[in-house]
Design a protein around this motif. Structure first.
Motif: not given
Length: 224
Positions: A68-85
């Motif tokens: 469950n924690l890995t899903i949270m951090f992968i979601t966090l990575f996806s959100l940030i990388v999307w906004n950065n791009f």
């Protein structure tokens, strides 16, 4: 007319006093149905491979029973990388360049880690305040230093991400504003340098998202 150079980062577009620039944060939700309903493509397979790689890496840091924690951090990575791009596109507001956005990600997460750690793993949290092998004379100083470093963690996460995104955008803006005053040869050189900087900013967008997610994972692993 911009009041200052930093006004390019201000959310000024609005309708009925509702800021529209912050809506760019949620544009990534529009792409979610594509991954579930469309046929597999090279981009979707690449993205799933990235997610799987991150899951395996975070699982090593957090332990085998932390799905469950890995899903949270992968979601966090996806959100940030999307906004950065998204911020690299013309006329799109870069929400990850504002401390309001970055602190909203780091501060609640750090607070949850601290509450969970101090209530459920109190002895381990006290043990982290004194590194192993510290002389008895230095223990009070190490407790103060470790406490301060622990408190400033959400701030360093937020400032690191926002500062790196602002720095690249400012450099691109400064170089772009000199275009009308240059000769044709210098303009060609400027365009070439802007393309190189844009490639560098793309790499920075990925790296900073990865650093934010990995550091958050390391902070979470300390509460076990």
């Amino acid at each position: 007319m911009m009041m200052s150079l930093f006004s390019i980062f201000e959310p000024t577009s609005s309708i009925f006093s509702l800021s529209l620039n912050w809506l760019s944060t949620f544009l990534g939700l529009l792409c979610l149905p594509y991954f579930y309903w469309s046929a597999p493509s090279r981009w979707s397979l690449l993205w799933w491979n990235i997610i799987l790689t991150l899951h395996n890496e975070f699982k090593i840091l957090l332990g085998p029973k932390s799905f469950n924690l890995t899903i949270m951090f992968i979601t966090l990575f996806s959100l940030i990388v999307w906004n950065n791009f998204l911020g690299l596109l013309p006329y799109v507001f870069t929400s990850s360049s504002h401390l309001v956005m970055t602190l909203s990600l780091s501060l609640p997460m750090w607070t949850a880690f601290m509450i969970c750690g101090w209530f459920n793993h109190t002895q381990n949290m006290f043990a982290h305040l004194v590194p192993q092998g510290t002389p008895g004379v230095l223990m009070p100083f190490m407790v103060v230093i470790e406490t301060i470093s622990n408190i400033i963690r959400p701030g360093t996460l937020a400032v690191r991400l926002a500062a790196n995104m602002i720095a690249g955008h400012l450099l691109l803006t400064l170089l772009g504003n000199t275009g009308p005053f240059l000769s044709y040869l210098l303009v060609l050189m400027l365009i070439f340098s802007q393309i190189l900087l844009l490639i560098l900013e793309s790499a920075v967008a990925i790296i900073q998202s990865y650093v934010f997610a990995v550091l958050s994972t390391l902070y979470a692993s300390e509460i076990h």
